[in-house]
Design a protein around this motif. Structure first.
Motif, short mmCIF file in Angstrom:
data_model
loop_
_atom_site.label_atom_id
_atom_site.label_comp_id
_atom_site.label_asym_id
_atom_site.label_seq_id
_atom_site.Cartn_x
_atom_site.Cartn_y
_atom_site.Cartn_z
N SER A 1 -9.46 1.46 7.32
CA SER A 1 -9.18 2.39 6.14
C SER A 1 -8.41 3.62 5.97
O SER A 1 -7.62 4.19 5.38
CB SER A 1 -10.28 1.95 5.03
OG SER A 1 -10.70 3.50 5.80
N CYS A 2 -8.48 4.68 7.31
CA CYS A 2 -8.38 5.75 7.06
C CYS A 2 -7.47 5.86 7.90
O CYS A 2 -6.39 6.97 8.13
CB CYS A 2 -9.71 6.76 7.22
SG CYS A 2 -10.41 6.39 5.99
N GLN B 1 0.20 2.24 8.56
CA GLN B 1 0.84 0.90 8.37
C GLN B 1 1.72 1.80 6.97
O GLN B 1 2.91 1.69 6.63
CB GLN B 1 0.11 0.05 8.64
CG GLN B 1 1.45 -1.15 8.03
CD GLN B 1 2.03 -1.58 9.05
OE1 GLN B 1 1.71 -1.67 10.66
NE2 GLN B 1 3.69 -1.40 9.05
N ALA B 2 1.02 2.70 6.20
CA ALA B 2 2.05 2.80 4.90
C ALA B 2 2.67 3.30 4.94
O ALA B 2 3.66 3.20 4.79
CB ALA B 2 0.49 3.12 3.64
N MET C 1 0.50 -1.18 0.11
CA MET C 1 -0.20 -0.04 0.05
C MET C 1 0.79 1.63 -0.20
O MET C 1 1.87 1.34 0.96
CB MET C 1 -1.15 0.00 1.19
CG MET C 1 -1.88 1.47 1.41
SD MET C 1 -2.94 1.41 2.67
CE MET C 1 -3.39 2.26 2.62
N THR C 2 0.33 2.02 -1.16
CA THR C 2 1.17 3.31 -0.78
C THR C 2 0.85 4.33 0.04
O THR C 2 -0.14 4.58 0.10
CB THR C 2 1.32 3.56 -2.36
OG1 THR C 2 1.94 3.04 -3.22
CG2 THR C 2 2.09 5.70 -2.21
N PHE C 3 1.77 4.77 0.68
CA PHE C 3 0.99 6.12 1.83
C PHE C 3 0.41 7.15 0.47
O PHE C 3 1.45 8.33 0.31
CB PHE C 3 1.98 7.30 2.69
CG PHE C 3 1.31 7.57 3.33
CD1 PHE C 3 0.26 7.29 4.32
CD2 PHE C 3 2.00 9.53 3.21
CE1 PHE C 3 -0.10 8.33 5.38
CE2 PHE C 3 1.56 10.19 4.18
CZ PHE C 3 1.14 9.27 5.20
#
Length: 221
Positions: free
Chosen positions: A35-36, A42-43, A1-3
């Motif tokens: 999700s938000c 974490q990303a 997952m990209t931040f």
């Protein structure tokens, strides 16, 4: 997952949790938290890991066993990087309805670490090195924190006020708070955290070099 930033829904989630810190609210909004809040944090941590090391994300649940405040959930989400083998000196980031908080240093020291810290502060070379770094960070907008005594500990003395103040510390940390702003919802938040953590490298290096790991690891929670 990209931040790609922290969605505004994450901050709104914490505004609601502050108003209704209940299992019902948490259950109804758990997907928003994942999700938000937790997912983006974490990303962000994953993208910083190559430079600072892997981060531990804290659990969202409060430990209420010994607290008069029995609300079950934390109203922020934090992550900490504690590089193995250093013993002291960590990086921290936190998101909440109040925005973004970054910090570093050490928040709890065992008695053997406190003893080494004090000996380093009274050492002319290492003590002046720490005092200079703390002064630099303060001038740059960092707030100095940590557990402190009201008086200089018995048996220790220095000839300047800055080091005398540092001698009263039983732990030493610094922090900066960024209020909610448009950049928080964008990738720019990653750059802000990276820049802030880089600003703490010298402080954390001093702590690692002079305080190190405790010999009482089994007593840590």
């Amino acid at each position: 997952m990209t931040f790609d930033g922290f969605p505004d829904e994450g901050l709104v989630f914490y505004e609601g949790l502050e108003a209704d810190n209940s299992k019902t609210y948490w259950t109804q909004h758990r997907a928003v938290y994942e999700s938000c809040v937790r997912g983006p944090l974490q990303a962000l941590a994953d993208e910083l890991a190559s430079e600072f090391g892997p981060a531990k994300l804290f659990r969202p649940y409060r430990d209420v066993r010994f607290s008069n405040d029995k609300t079950p959930y934390k109203t922020h989400q934090g992550a900490v990087v504690e590089p193995p083998g250093r013993g002291a000196g960590a990086w921290y980031v936190q998101v909440s309805a109040d925005g973004l908080r970054v910090a570093g240093g050490c928040w709890r020291l065992e008695s053997d670490q406190v003893a080494r810290y004090r000996r380093a502060v009274v050492d002319d070379v290492q003590g002046r090195r720490l005092a200079g770094e703390v002064a630099r960070l303060t001038a740059a907008g960092w707030e100095v924190g940590g557990d402190r005594l009201t008086r200089t500990p018995t048996g220790f003395a220095v000839d300047d006020g800055d080091r005398a103040a540092l001698l009263r510390h039983r732990s030493l940390s610094v922090a900066r708070q960024f209020e909610p702003a448009p950049w928080l919802h964008e990738r720019e938040a990653l750059n802000r955290v990276r820049t802030a953590w880089r600003d703490l490298v010298a402080l954390n290096s001093w702590l690692a070099d002079n305080v190190g790991a405790t010999t009482k690891e089994n007593r840590r929670r």
